[in-house]
Scaffold this motif. Structure first.
Motif, PDB file in Angstrom:
ATOM      1  N   ALA A 108      -8.749   3.694  -2.171  1.00 49.14           N
ATOM      2  CA  ALA A 108     -10.069   3.977  -1.612  1.00 49.14           C
ATOM      3  C   ALA A 108     -10.255   3.180  -0.318  1.00 49.14           C
ATOM      4  O   ALA A 108      -9.785   2.046  -0.201  1.00 49.14           O
ATOM      5  CB  ALA A 108     -11.156   3.614  -2.622  1.00 49.14           C
ATOM      6  N   PRO A 109     -10.925   3.754   0.682  1.00 43.61           N
ATOM      7  CA  PRO A 109     -11.078   3.056   1.975  1.00 43.61           C
ATOM      8  C   PRO A 109     -11.734   1.685   1.852  1.00 43.61           C
ATOM      9  O   PRO A 109     -11.434   0.782   2.635  1.00 43.61           O
ATOM     10  CB  PRO A 109     -11.951   4.028   2.790  1.00 43.61           C
ATOM     11  N   ASP A 110     -12.643   1.526   0.872  1.00 40.18           N
ATOM     12  CA  ASP A 110     -13.328   0.251   0.741  1.00 40.18           C
ATOM     13  C   ASP A 110     -12.557  -0.756  -0.104  1.00 40.18           C
ATOM     14  O   ASP A 110     -13.027  -1.878  -0.326  1.00 40.18           O
ATOM     15  CB  ASP A 110     -14.723   0.469   0.138  1.00 40.18           C
ATOM     16  N   ASN A 111     -11.367  -0.368  -0.586  1.00 39.12           N
ATOM     17  CA  ASN A 111     -10.560  -1.267  -1.404  1.00 39.12           C
ATOM     18  C   ASN A 111      -9.619  -2.061  -0.493  1.00 39.12           C
ATOM     19  O   ASN A 111      -8.753  -1.489   0.168  1.00 39.12           O
ATOM     20  CB  ASN A 111      -9.758  -0.470  -2.433  1.00 39.12           C
ATOM     21  N   THR A 112      -9.755  -3.343  -0.444  1.00 39.49           N
ATOM     22  CA  THR A 112      -8.972  -4.174   0.468  1.00 39.49           C
ATOM     23  C   THR A 112      -7.564  -4.405  -0.074  1.00 39.49           C
ATOM     24  O   THR A 112      -7.275  -4.167  -1.248  1.00 39.49           O
ATOM     25  CB  THR A 112      -9.665  -5.522   0.682  1.00 39.49           C
TER      26      THR A 112
ATOM     27  N   ARG B 270       0.839  -1.214   0.000  1.00 43.29           N
ATOM     28  CA  ARG B 270       0.000   0.000   0.000  1.00 43.29           C
ATOM     29  C   ARG B 270       0.869   1.257   0.000  1.00 43.29           C
ATOM     30  O   ARG B 270       0.558   2.243  -0.673  1.00 43.29           O
ATOM     31  CB  ARG B 270      -0.932  -0.016   1.214  1.00 43.29           C
TER      32      ARG B 270
ATOM     33  N   HIS C 256      -8.287   5.270  -6.872  1.00 47.27           N
ATOM     34  CA  HIS C 256      -9.114   4.058  -6.859  1.00 47.27           C
ATOM     35  C   HIS C 256      -8.463   2.966  -6.014  1.00 47.27           C
ATOM     36  O   HIS C 256      -9.133   2.301  -5.211  1.00 47.27           O
ATOM     37  CB  HIS C 256      -9.324   3.567  -8.287  1.00 47.27           C
TER      38      HIS C 256
END
Length: 694
Positions: free
Chosen positions: A105-109, A86, A102
């Motif tokens: 993004a917080p919802d991207n694991t 990351r 993209h």
């Protein structure tokens, strides 16, 4: 961490012992005996094709790099942990900004990032290794904090070799003959992490790292000292290249002392400016320098005391030699008594910003090493649009945007706002309706004037002449108020709401407002019975506006409206459309459209009745591509696309014009408020009143 997940540290297992070397791995490169330039950069982060461009721009004959080079290949992704992946995704210059947003993004694991990111988005090293990318000048680099230790081991073993790429490590040194100077390069890679200094991780011998990161070890420091001692030549100039900064890390500064370094170059702080210093320039005295070194020694000793017994049981005789040399670095402290430490004033250090933000060029000629620092720095342009409403107040200063009123004569240090306010090009004939200009005392119809000695005892008029004089003053005040009202009618609705705050003065009792005064004008307060001058209302409003002499008349933006997104297009549609239609028109997901905003039709029950929209893009390139859609076909008509401008500029062109008379925009209203019209000469006060009356 589970011990079975990676090899044990060197404190619990013996590393491969470096055998005694009959001679040091050293190479001499003659660049130019007369004149040469060496480019020094940090954190290229895998964008290796940029090295040739940077060398060409600087006219450099060689490059020195201080870590985070981008030593990754395709199978490195399997060895990088989620956190490091990351981090690499966040700072890789090879990933477009829209794609990076993209990914992060917080919802991207982490699993989604790992499934999407490939090596081409992290590093161009595979291209360099395959020969598709070639280096035009010699590059000398240490490894940084985020590298694959397996690749560095392959360079050490001779499995990998790339033309013009030279890895500086504790076992390898290079000498550059350039401009009459023999420049000896000594390198130390990796981050300095005190609790890992005896941990080899996945590395063998002295190199340490694992899971996409690398760090410095004690044996690495000891071997570098051994290498430097073997090649010592008093005719050479020693340059220490490290990833960790000697300015922050006491151990690195101690290492420079032991190596007798004349110069040091480092990175790792990621500033927007490079720094150039010696210890004498940043420490108050030698004791301050010693304090930094002692702090580094104490951090090392804390770890050493906890692992000493384990290390003693696993190291062999050759490692013992290297460990003793490392301990000699830790014990190296300048003496307060005796001769002065030469490096205190003579060792010069540079800490570089990332390659994207700046560089250092060493220009070497006739034995002299000159330095050229270039940094992108901070962007302070935003301060040109700052207003008192969105700027934090200076400590110990007034929080009001108006100057403090005082009965005493202004002093040099008490009126900074008045001194900095631009002078109006027009004479300020409008006086406060509450402050008579010809009298030294303040009076009103309902409040008796205080005595001039400040005692506060009322002094009512004693005869008829005084009453007549008071009536004349009241009549003059009414004329002044009418004049002020005429000018205030030209001010916009938003400006009329933002009335200037009353001057903060302490009062014993407020003075009532005269019955004939407008509601927006408040009477002045009396401070301890003394006269307190009031700031004229007209002057206050002029202080809140941009100067009319050097500007176009446009208003300075206030905090009530957020600034326009920098990559926004203003689109006029031929018919009513949906957001999906607009995104499809610009090219779908690949177009980089981040937001579509319809311009609401105020007063209409249909919020999307007007076919005007703002389309925001992720970066400048995608916005320019969207601009090419101008005059393209959509349905039965064509679409008009242009770069969105500030609302003030659109208002000035009449976009927001209407029956309420606001189509002139801020610029026209600004001229009207100052008594001017476009293309005309200034009007007198009498003309202004006639115009207002009409």
């Amino acid at each position: 961490m589970n011990p079975s997940s990676r090899p044990a540290s060197s404190s619990t297992r013996p590393a491969v012992s470096p055998n005694p070397r009959p001679q040091v791995n050293t190479h001499t490169k003659v660049l130019d005996t007369t004149h040469g330039r060496i480019l020094c950069i940090a954190d290229i982060r895998g964008r290796l094709s940029g090295l040739n461009d940077l060398a060409r721009e600087a006219n450099a004959k060689a490059i020195i790099h201080t870590g985070d080079f981008g030593f990754f290949e395709s199978n490195s992704l399997d060895r990088i942990n989620d956190r490091t992946l990351r981090h690499l995704t966040m700072y890789s210059p090879l990933i477009p900004s829209t794609q990076r947003t993209h990914f992060l993004a917080p919802d991207n694991t982490s699993q989604a990032i790992r499934a999407t990111v490939d090596i081409s988005l992290l590093s161009e090293f595979p291209l360099l290794l395959s020969g598709q990318l070639k280096l035009s000048v010699p590059v000398y680099t240490v490894w940084g904090a985020c590298e694959d230790v397996v690749i560095l081991e392959k360079f050490r073993a001779g499995i990998y070799s790339i033309d013009n790429l030279h890895v500086l490590d504790e076992a390898t040194t290079h000498c550059l003959d350039v401009g009459g100077v023999k420049l000896r390069l000594l390198g130390l890679g990796g981050a300095l992490v005190s609790h890992k200094i005896f941990d080899n991780g996945d590395g063998s011998a002295t190199i340490a790292g694992g899971q996409g990161t690398m760090w410095t070890t004690a044996l690495q420091i000891g071997e570098l000292v051994d290498t430097a001692q073997r090649v010592f030549d008093p005719t050479e100039t020693r340059l220490l290249v490290t990833h960790a900064s000697p300015g922050r890390e006491g151990i690195m500064a101690q290492l420079a002392l032991v190596l007798k370094a004349d110069l040091s170059i480092s990175a790792g702080l990621h500033f927007r400016y490079a720094s150039s210093y010696n210890e004498f320039s940043v420490q108050s005295d030698l004791e301050g320098f010693r304090h930094k070194l002692i702090a580094g020694k104490e951090a090392f000793d804390k770890v050493w005391d906890s692992v000493k017994q384990q290390v003693d049981t696993v190291i062999d005789e050759h490692q013992r030699v290297l460990l003793d040399k490392a301990l000699s670095v830790i014990e190296r402290l300048p003496s307060i008594q005796g001769p002065e430490e030469p490096s205190w004033k003579n060792c010069w250090n540079w800490n570089l910003c990332d390659a994207a933000f700046g560089s250092l060029v060493l220009d070497i000629k006739d034995g002299r090493i000159s330095a050229e620092l270039k940094s992108q720095g901070f962007n302070y342009a935003y301060r040109r649009t700052a207003t008192p409403s969105n700027v934090a107040p200076t400590p110990n200063s007034t929080t009001s945007s108006l100057p403090n009123a005082t009965s005493n004569p202004p002093t040099k240090g008490s009126t900074p706002i008045q001194a900095e306010k631009p002078l109006s090009p027009h004479p300020k004939e409008v006086k406060s309706p509450l402050v008579p200009a010809a009298s030294g005392k303040e009076t009103s119809p309902s409040t008796p004037a205080p005595k001039s000695n400040g005692s506060g005892t009322p002094a009512p008029p004693s005869d008829k002449a005084e009453k007549e004089k008071q009536k004349r003053k009241d009549k003059k005040e009414r004329r002044d108020r009418e004049r002020t009202e005429a000018k205030e009618k030209e001010v916009s609705t938003s400006e009329e709401k933002a009335d200037p705050a009353p001057v903060p003065v302490s009062t014993s009792s407020p003075t009532p407002t005269p019955a004939s005064a407008p509601a927006s004008v408040s009477a002045p307060d009396l401070k301890s019975g003394k006269v307190t001058p009031e700031v004229p209302i007209a002057d206050v409003r002029e202080g809140m506006k941009s100067p009319t002499t050097d500007s176009t008349g446009a208003r300075t933006p206030t905090s009530k409206r957020s600034p326009r997104h920098p990559w926004t297009l203003f689109v006029k549609l031929p018919q009513q459309s949906t957001e999906a239609d607009i995104r499809t028109f610009f090219g779908g997901e690949a177009a980089g459209v981040t937001k579509v905003t319809f311009l609401a039709n105020k007063g209409s029950p249909h919020q999307r009745a007007r076919p005007f929209v703002y389309v925001e893009f992720g970066d400048d390139e995608t916005m320019k591509a969207g601009l090419d859609k101008n005059d393209k076909k959509m349905g039965e008509g064509t679409v008009s696309v242009q770069i969105a401008t500030d609302r003030e500029e659109r208002a000035d062109r009449g976009v927001r014009g209407g029956p309420r008379g606001r189509g002139r925009g801020f610029a026209a209203r600004g001229f009207a408020a100052a008594g001017l019209t476009r293309g005309s000469t200034p009007r007198t006060n009498g003309e202004a009143r006639e115009s207002a009356a009409a």
